[in-house]
Design an enzyme around this catalytic site. Structure first.
Site, PDB file in Angstrom:
ATOM      1  N   GLU A  33       0.969  -1.265   0.095  1.00  0.00           N
ATOM      2  CA  GLU A  33      -0.025   0.159   0.131  1.00  0.00           C
ATOM      3  C   GLU A  33       0.840   1.379   0.070  1.00  0.00           C
ATOM      4  O   GLU A  33       1.852   1.267   0.940  1.00  0.00           O
ATOM      5  CB  GLU A  33      -0.802   0.228   1.388  1.00  0.00           C
ATOM      6  CG  GLU A  33      -1.716   1.224   1.506  1.00  0.00           C
ATOM      7  CD  GLU A  33      -2.483   1.576   0.205  1.00  0.00           C
ATOM      8  OE1 GLU A  33      -3.447   0.804  -0.001  1.00  0.00           O
ATOM      9  OE2 GLU A  33      -2.433   2.722  -0.563  1.00  0.00           O
ATOM     10  N   THR A  41      -9.555   3.501  -0.963  1.00  0.00           N
ATOM     11  CA  THR A  41     -10.469   4.523  -1.365  1.00  0.00           C
ATOM     12  C   THR A  41     -11.665   4.663  -0.241  1.00  0.00           C
ATOM     13  O   THR A  41     -12.142   5.540   0.232  1.00  0.00           O
ATOM     14  CB  THR A  41     -11.154   4.169  -2.851  1.00  0.00           C
ATOM     15  OG1 THR A  41     -10.096   4.309  -3.554  1.00  0.00           O
ATOM     16  CG2 THR A  41     -12.087   5.435  -3.092  1.00  0.00           C
ATOM     17  N   ASP A 309     -12.777  -3.505  -7.831  1.00  0.00           N
ATOM     18  CA  ASP A 309     -13.109  -2.562  -8.680  1.00  0.00           C
ATOM     19  C   ASP A 309     -12.108  -2.656 -10.257  1.00  0.00           C
ATOM     20  O   ASP A 309     -12.497  -2.185 -11.156  1.00  0.00           O
ATOM     21  CB  ASP A 309     -13.028  -1.044  -8.294  1.00  0.00           C
ATOM     22  CG  ASP A 309     -14.157  -0.639  -7.478  1.00  0.00           C
ATOM     23  OD1 ASP A 309     -14.858  -1.509  -6.895  1.00  0.00           O
ATOM     24  OD2 ASP A 309     -14.314   0.563  -6.997  1.00  0.00           O
ATOM     25  N   HIS A 441     -42.505  -6.748  16.696  1.00  0.00           N
ATOM     26  CA  HIS A 441     -43.161  -5.394  16.588  1.00  0.00           C
ATOM     27  C   HIS A 441     -42.850  -4.553  17.692  1.00  0.00           C
ATOM     28  O   HIS A 441     -42.546  -5.033  18.836  1.00  0.00           O
ATOM     29  CB  HIS A 441     -44.753  -5.636  16.745  1.00  0.00           C
ATOM     30  CG  HIS A 441     -45.559  -4.571  16.409  1.00  0.00           C
ATOM     31  ND1 HIS A 441     -45.612  -3.906  15.400  1.00  0.00           N
ATOM     32  CD2 HIS A 441     -46.150  -3.872  17.472  1.00  0.00           C
ATOM     33  CE1 HIS A 441     -46.563  -2.903  15.678  1.00  0.00           C
ATOM     34  NE2 HIS A 441     -46.927  -2.901  17.015  1.00  0.00           N
TER      35      HIS A 441
END
Ligand code: NAI
Length: 462
Positions: A33, A41, A309, A441
């Site tokens: 890195e 990112t 990506d 609920h």
């Protein structure tokens, strides 16, 4: 020269998750890195900082619009922008340090610098060459701009610049009505900026279920965001402290312009593979810059893999994480698998928007017989109690078998609610399976059950 079983290039959600899983599976692992902090990112200039700003400005919105209704009187908070940015930076720091800790815990070496691959099985970082049994490229993506639009990260910014503007602008033009444009547009609209989104298509968020997209745009308009639809941005002219955005309407080719203090370019991202040396290695690259891989994330070069990506598929942190884990399994001799049919997508606006599986448009195109179960948050007691009755849950199920095919939610906590349907889809569940499951609920999740009931004999509170 150090020697590793695996070297991963890039420490974003794809890379760092892959590194941790490799180490857990007993592989000697390093992660390259070049940034000063780990996390890529997503943690440094993407998902995490934007969520901090979305949270802070949502609180402001609540104070301005809903506190008095609940009997909470007094002056609304004023915005200390510097402090808000400091809070955001603190959130980033906590997360990036968290990964550094996980690296140490798992005995992963952080090779500091930008990596290149001089030859198969070798990675060079800061002048030193390391040997690797396998290499995983997880270098992510970068914003893609438009011809005629020059980014200076001051007046014409990408999401990176939009996360650290020196002051809150009076007027902002957002080019692109996609995820980044709408999330960051929401942040600034809540801070009082006049936000105008210019979108090329006739609907926002391409690929989203059309009914949800329409409701979403209506809600954002009500929140004060302006939209210029069907407009192609031609150029942006910058003056000293301002910009003019020139656009052409697709329907009649007429031209017009809007001015702004800041222009956010959010027209998509492209794979980031600069400097890796892929050309020299002969790695197959697709037309739009993605690294080509097979079903096991292997490139055409032996021992070289790619995920996230940088390859094809939705540019989402969690998709990269899943690929990171799966490729680690493959490298450890196990069976890595990603179910690309069940990858949720979430937009963190208020209300949130979330989706998984097929859209109604896709099912129509496939000629598939389906049924729709829909339930409005107006019929959900919890949502009404917290002023979040806008939106609905829409489930799509096979007409014959009742098997769940997709879910589209716009409303409170949609990004969390969607996972009930993700799990259901992973198990091949039917809408009836969800409908027969007891839901506590009062929770927002009751709206999911009601939509499942609507796929059968009908929702109760509709
Ligand atoms: P996007 O692909 O989501 O949206 C880009 C938009 O720009 C599209 O609607 C497109 O029609 C429009 N556009 C393209 N050219 C144009 C032009 N000349 N004039 C006007 N409009 C134009 O891309 P975005 O928002 O930049 O995000 C990039 C990536 O990052 C996406 O893949 C997204 O999934 C990911 N992301 C995901 C987030 C999340 O999951 N919450 C948050 C932020 C980003």
């Amino acid at each position: 020269m150090a020697s590793y079983d695996v070297i991963i290039i890039g420490s974003g959600p794809g890379g760092y998750v892959c590194a941790i899983r490799c180490a857990q599976l007993g592989l000697k692992t390093a992660c390259v890195e070049g940034r000063e902090t780990l996390g890529g990112t997503c943690l440094n200039i993407g998902c995490i900082p934007s969520k901090a700003l979305l949270h802070a400005t949502h609180q402001l919105h609540e104070a301005e619009h809903n506190f008095a209704k609940m009997g909470l009187k007094g002056k609304s908070p004023s915005v200390d922008w510097k402090q808000m940015l400091a809070y955001k930076d603190d959130v980033i720091g906590q997360n990036t340090k968290g990964i550094e800790f996980l690296f140490k815990k798992n005995k992963i070496d952080w090779l500091k610098g930008w990596g290149t691959i001089p030859e198969p099985g070798k990675v060079e970082v800061a002048g030193e060459v390391h040997e690797a049994g396998n290499i995983v490229i997880a270098t992510g993506s970068e914003p893609s701009s438009l011809p005629g639009v020059e980014i200076d990260e001051k007046i014409v910014v990408t999401s990176t610049g939009a996360l650290e503007l020196p002051k809150v602008p009076k007027k902002m033009v957002v080019i692109g009505g996609g995820v980044i444009g709408l999330e960051m547009g929401s942040v600034y609209a809540r801070l009082g900026t006049e936000v105008t989104v210019i979108e090329f298509l006739d609907a926002i968020t391409p690929g989203m279920d059309a009914e949800v997209a329409k409701t979403f745009q209506k809600i954002l308009k009500k929140q004060g965001i302006n939209f210029i639809m069907g407009a192609a941005v031609q150029s942006v002219e910058t003056l000293k402290t301002k910009a003019k955005v020139n656009y052409k309407l697709r329907k009649d080719d007429s031209e017009d312009q809007v001015d702004a203090d800041v222009v956010l370019v959010a027209t998509g991202r492209k794979p980031y593979t600069d400097g890796l040396g892929l050309d020299a290695l002969g790695v197959g690259i697709a037309k739009r810059g993605q690294i080509e891989v097979d079903d096991h994330w292997a490139t055409n070069v032996k021992g070289l893999y790619a995920i996230g990506d940088a390859i094809t598929g939705p540019m989402l942190a969690h998709k990269a994480e899943d690929e990171g884990m799966a490729v680690a399994e493959v490298l450890a001799g196990k069976n890595g698998h990603v179910n690309y049919g069940v990858i949720p997508g979430v937009i963190y606006t208020a209300p949130e928007v979330a989706a998984v599986g097929k859209t109604e448009e896709e099912l129509k195109q496939e000629g598939r017989a389906y049924k729709v179960g829909k339930f409005s948050f107006m019929g959900n007691g919890r949502a009404k109690a917290v002023f979040q009755g806008d939106g609905f849950v829409k489930l799509l199920a096979d007409k014959e078998t009742d098997r769940l095919l997709g879910a589209h939610i716009i409303g409170p906590m949609a990004g969390d609610l969607i996972h009930e349907i993700c799990v259901a889809m992973e198990f091949g569940a039917s809408a009836e399976d969800v409908a027969l499951t007891c839901h506590a609920h009062p929770t927002f999740s009751e709206a999911v059950r009601e939509a499942a009931l609507a796929c059968g004999d009908g929702a109760i509170h509709a």
